[in-house]
Write an enzyme that holds these catalytic residues in place. Sequence first.
Site, short mmCIF file in Angstrom:
data_model
loop_
_atom_site.label_atom_id
_atom_site.label_comp_id
_atom_site.label_asym_id
_atom_site.label_seq_id
_atom_site.Cartn_x
_atom_site.Cartn_y
_atom_site.Cartn_z
N HIS A 186 47.14 70.55 50.72
CA HIS A 186 46.66 69.18 50.87
C HIS A 186 45.20 69.07 50.48
CE1 HIS A 186 45.97 71.30 54.69
NE2 HIS A 186 44.89 70.56 54.81
N CYS A 229 40.37 72.10 61.85
CA CYS A 229 40.53 72.88 60.63
C CYS A 229 39.57 72.37 59.56
CB CYS A 229 41.96 72.83 60.12
SG CYS A 229 42.49 71.22 59.50
#
Length: 627
Positions: free
Chosen positions: A49, A155
């Site tokens: 992503h 993250c």
Amino acid sequence: MSKEETIESLVELLSSNDYIDSSDDFKKEVYTRENEVSTSVGYGVAIPHAQSVSVKKPAVVILRNWSGIQWGKDKVNLVFMIAANKEATEEHLKILSQISTFLMNDSFRAKLLTAESPEEVIEALNNEEDKENLNDYSKNVKKDSGKYLIGITSCMTGIAHTFMAAEGLVNAAKERGMRVKIQTNGSTGIENKLTKEDVEEADVIIVAHDVKVDTSVLGNKAFLDVPVKQAINNAEDILDRALKLPSKELDQNTSQNDSSEEYSSKNDEESNDNNNFAKAFYTHIMSGVSYMIPFVVVGGIFIALSFMFGINSSDPNSDQYNVFAAFLNEVGGNSAFELYVPVLAGFIAWSIADKAALAPGMIGGLMAANGGSGFLGGMVGGFLAGYLTRFIVSKTKKVPHVYQGLLSVLFIPLITTFGVGVVMYFLLNTPMAAFNNFLTSWLQTMRGANAALLGAILAGMMASDMGGPINKTASAFGLAMFAAQVYEPSAALMVGGMVPPLGIAIATLLFKNKFTNQERDAGKANWVLGACFITEGAIPFAAADPLRTIPANVIGSAIGGAVCMANNIALQAPHGGIIVIPIACNKPILYIFSILLGSLITALVLGFTKKKLDKKEMDQQMAGGII
């Protein structure tokens, strides 16, 4: 089917359906994220992503492969590529993040693997969304055990792994009948924010992160500190470990012997650093270097531009004097260059001990720059400021809270700065300046075979792991020499960074029958990436075929670097690629020749060692869909 081919296919699918403007730009963002930490999240699922300006509107592309795709160390059957744009609304990003958590459900994954049409996939998503609200972490808890788990997850991009880690911890807690609240530091900001009341009530705390997070809300309570991926794949084990930690506040007498597991706390992070000193040392240096590099690049380019008006054009007493050149030199040489050693030292210190160490670190760095110890002295000053600050903080934990603010803004920086200043002024600057002068003189007198050998080593190190620790070690040496106004190593290092992607681009052109269509398309992007000194374009090829690609990269880079330094080529801008060569290099034509020579050798070595593709590989096709 390889990971690179999968990414190529999914990006092309997004492009052909008009979801992205530039395949190359979006692909670069995807690989940047992929190289930070693998997007294989377990359960046979990978979620590559990126959030990029090239994305017109958010989308998810799904690929299913029954035989499995090798994704780093894992094999995956489902690949979800998430594309989010920089202007994506908070609602869009929440939806994309929510989809990530659905993939942890066994029945949902089974539905995707057996779906026969895109409509069935969408129906499965809608059904899953109806069943569960991601942010309601208190529903469906089994019989209350009386314990309370809180945590923080974060993250690199804050889109997928952050929420999957939270979901993993929530599910593990529910299985034990625990109350649970997980704060997610995602791309849309902090959600489910922890309060002081949560911390006071908590029996166990877990922080799962790949980036630095603010744990000040946790006070001095013990918490388990783990990478995000561990919370996704092994939430049950993580919770078991966390339950063994001391649940009460730690003080300076608490040691790791109090528990069979590792723990951390806001004011006791050293317990982790002692076990991973080499990793911590590398992390702190890279923190400083990452903040310093823009100052070096900007300063070098401005100085190089001023030389276009004449080597002495910024000197008011010279016949070459030009007011615009003087302006450029003031911005680059007297401003940006004066700041980069203090910035290096300050952010090394900040990485170790947070905000309280920043001022002492920067002051120590400025003393290093003014005292002649330069880049190396700044590094020592930064570490000294960081660890001295941490030590003082650990000794003032029991000071009443009302005085803590005064300590952090006055006494701790004052005492630390005094200690760092004494060491820099009386002990460090003089011998380290002498060492710098010796090293500078040695490098300046280096000619012929000796210079060629050094150039080959530096450029080969740059190409060996393309951004890893070996690459960073060579870069640090080059920056130290740059600070000492020795510019030949910078030229060799940029050769080592430009040759791998350019060599691969040439190879895909000369040896078409040894690369897939997707690899040849990726090779086209490497022309631009290599010319701009962006080595990451070579990483997908090295990951797919390391035994052939990495040696080819190193051989070509080493030969190019040797030719470069043997001819005393200097580069007064440590970054920028082809853009800075005409203005910052003393021998631009010869320099370009050394880059092209190394690139051609890399291409030939790679081309002659790779095997031809068989018909099956050439004909291999992939299928996917967009939702």
